[in-house]
Design an enzyme around this catalytic site. Structure first.
Site, PDB file in Angstrom:
ATOM      1  N   ASP A  74       0.736  -1.285  -0.145  1.00  0.00           N
ATOM      2  CA  ASP A  74       0.067   0.065   0.063  1.00  0.00           C
ATOM      3  C   ASP A  74       0.743   1.357   0.054  1.00  0.00           C
ATOM      4  O   ASP A  74       2.058   1.009   0.557  1.00  0.00           O
ATOM      5  CB  ASP A  74      -0.879  -0.055   1.239  1.00  0.00           C
ATOM      6  CG  ASP A  74      -1.967  -1.062   1.234  1.00  0.00           C
ATOM      7  OD1 ASP A  74      -2.292  -1.534   0.129  1.00  0.00           O
ATOM      8  OD2 ASP A  74      -2.735  -1.504   2.148  1.00  0.00           O
TER       9      ASP A  74
ATOM     10  N   TYR B 116       6.128  -8.421   8.876  1.00  0.00           N
ATOM     11  CA  TYR B 116       5.527  -7.171   9.047  1.00  0.00           C
ATOM     12  C   TYR B 116       5.658  -6.591  10.382  1.00  0.00           C
ATOM     13  O   TYR B 116       5.555  -7.256  11.431  1.00  0.00           O
ATOM     14  CB  TYR B 116       4.283  -6.814   8.573  1.00  0.00           C
ATOM     15  CG  TYR B 116       3.760  -6.853   7.014  1.00  0.00           C
ATOM     16  CD1 TYR B 116       4.052  -6.153   6.083  1.00  0.00           C
ATOM     17  CD2 TYR B 116       3.186  -8.418   6.490  1.00  0.00           C
ATOM     18  CE1 TYR B 116       3.482  -6.431   4.835  1.00  0.00           C
ATOM     19  CE2 TYR B 116       3.058  -8.684   5.630  1.00  0.00           C
ATOM     20  CZ  TYR B 116       3.230  -7.702   4.290  1.00  0.00           C
ATOM     21  OH  TYR B 116       3.031  -7.926   3.148  1.00  0.00           O
TER      22      TYR B 116
ATOM     23  N   ASP C  22      -7.311   1.671   7.821  1.00  0.00           N
ATOM     24  CA  ASP C  22      -6.435   2.254   8.016  1.00  0.00           C
ATOM     25  C   ASP C  22      -6.356   3.755   8.423  1.00  0.00           C
ATOM     26  O   ASP C  22      -7.567   4.308   8.075  1.00  0.00           O
ATOM     27  CB  ASP C  22      -5.177   1.993   7.247  1.00  0.00           C
ATOM     28  CG  ASP C  22      -5.368   2.730   5.473  1.00  0.00           C
ATOM     29  OD1 ASP C  22      -6.222   3.662   5.505  1.00  0.00           O
ATOM     30  OD2 ASP C  22      -5.145   2.144   4.634  1.00  0.00           O
TER      31      ASP C  22
ATOM     32  N   ARG D  92      -3.977  -4.720   7.607  1.00  0.00           N
ATOM     33  CA  ARG D  92      -5.003  -3.673   7.987  1.00  0.00           C
ATOM     34  C   ARG D  92      -6.193  -4.476   8.247  1.00  0.00           C
ATOM     35  O   ARG D  92      -6.848  -3.995   9.288  1.00  0.00           O
ATOM     36  CB  ARG D  92      -5.015  -2.710   6.921  1.00  0.00           C
ATOM     37  CG  ARG D  92      -5.501  -3.005   5.555  1.00  0.00           C
ATOM     38  CD  ARG D  92      -5.190  -1.592   4.602  1.00  0.00           C
ATOM     39  NE  ARG D  92      -5.362  -2.239   3.053  1.00  0.00           N
ATOM     40  CZ  ARG D  92      -6.250  -2.052   2.483  1.00  0.00           C
ATOM     41  NH1 ARG D  92      -7.578  -1.676   2.923  1.00  0.00           N
ATOM     42  NH2 ARG D  92      -6.049  -2.337   1.248  1.00  0.00           N
TER      43      ARG D  92
END
Length: 287
Positions: free
Chosen positions: A39, A67, A81, A172
């Site tokens: 993203d 992550y 988000d 997310r």
């Protein structure tokens, strides 16, 4: 001509395609592709494939990822988000014991409903296009796997979320779902990919470093670095000729996959030995 894999530390605000377009110009190479979309708000490891290495992108699609995200509790948005419109705000009184209680339900093989703001296509339309038009459609759950998950408090509302997951995982959405399980809601406030397959953040380079480095081609990783778990096999001249001609040949042993090289060390192909014969899965030699 550039051939190899570049481990880019994607900057915030750039799309993955922005990176590819910029590097296509910098390296003067038309054949460039990336290994897994990040993203725009995300940073971190983005492998970019050049020249003959673009043939290997299909193998990287299955790589697992790691992550570090910031989960903001008490806030629910339409994009899951902090870039989205706030749908709900709530007070937060979450303790480490609360987190320990709900995290196990997100470990292992689970199903995840993709967010509306995603590039998944439905009826020829990308979901985010429908979402921007104010539409919400039913999405089928997807099977993913969370190999490890850890949450560490940063302040009253923010928690660091360390995730090791399979391909296709939306972090997310994971933040959104964890917030829902805790009863206060949540969204992703930041995201950094620290590893993708065999590649890690500490070996990545920034876009600024690439632009300023005139010897940037020396930063390319060899194509065979994508297959560290495959065995290595050096061929005879006759065997090399078979591989270059796309022919299989008799080979002792039994291995799921192997990296095959010429006598002078050139990486020729990813191959497999099965039923006493070696055959090419994908060739990477120049023509």
């Amino acid at each position: 001509m550039a051939n190899g894999i570049l481990i880019v530390n994607k900057p915030e605000g750039w799309t993955s395609q922005d990176v590819v377009s910029k590097l296509r110009g910098i390296f003067h190479e038309r054949r460039v592709g990336h290994g897994g979309t990040l993203d725009p708000m995300a940073t971190g490891v983005l492998p970019v494939f050049f020249g003959r290495a673009t043939r290997a992108v299909e193998f990287f699609e299955h790589a697992d990822k790691k992550y570090i995200a910031t989960l903001r509790l008490g806030t629910v948005t339409d994009t899951q988000d902090i870039s989205g419109n706030v749908l709900k705000s709530d007070t937060v009184s979450v303790t480490p014991s609360d987190v320990d209680r709900i995290l196990p339900q997100f470990l292992g093989a689970i199903e995840q409903i993709p967010p509306m703001y995603s590039a998944i296509k439905l009826g020829g339309k990308k979901l985010y296009e429908l979402a921007r038009a104010g539409k919400e459609v039913e999405r089928k759950p997807r099977k993913i796997e969370i190999f490890s998950l850890r949450m560490t408090p940063l302040n009253e509302t923010d928690w660091a979320l360390e995730v090791h997951c399979s391909k296709g995982t939306y972090v997310r959405t994971l933040c959104h779902d964890i917030g829902a399980a805790l009863g206060c809601g949540g969204c992703m406030a930041a995201l950094q990919r620290v590893a993708a397959g065999a590649y890690h953040l500490d070996e990545s380079v920034t876009m600024d470093e690439l632009i300023q480095n005139e010897d940037r081609e020396t930063l390319l990783r060899p194509i065979d670095s994508l297959f560290p778990d495959a065995s290595s096999l050096t061929l005879t001249a006759a065997q090399e000729k078979c591989v270059r001609n796309g022919a299989s040949f008799t080979m002792k042993g039994e291995a799921e996959r192997c990296r095959v090289y010429s006598a002078d060390g050139e990486f020729l192909a990813l191959a497999q030995i099965k039923d006493g014969r070696l055959s090419t899965i994908k060739s990477f030699f120049g023509v």
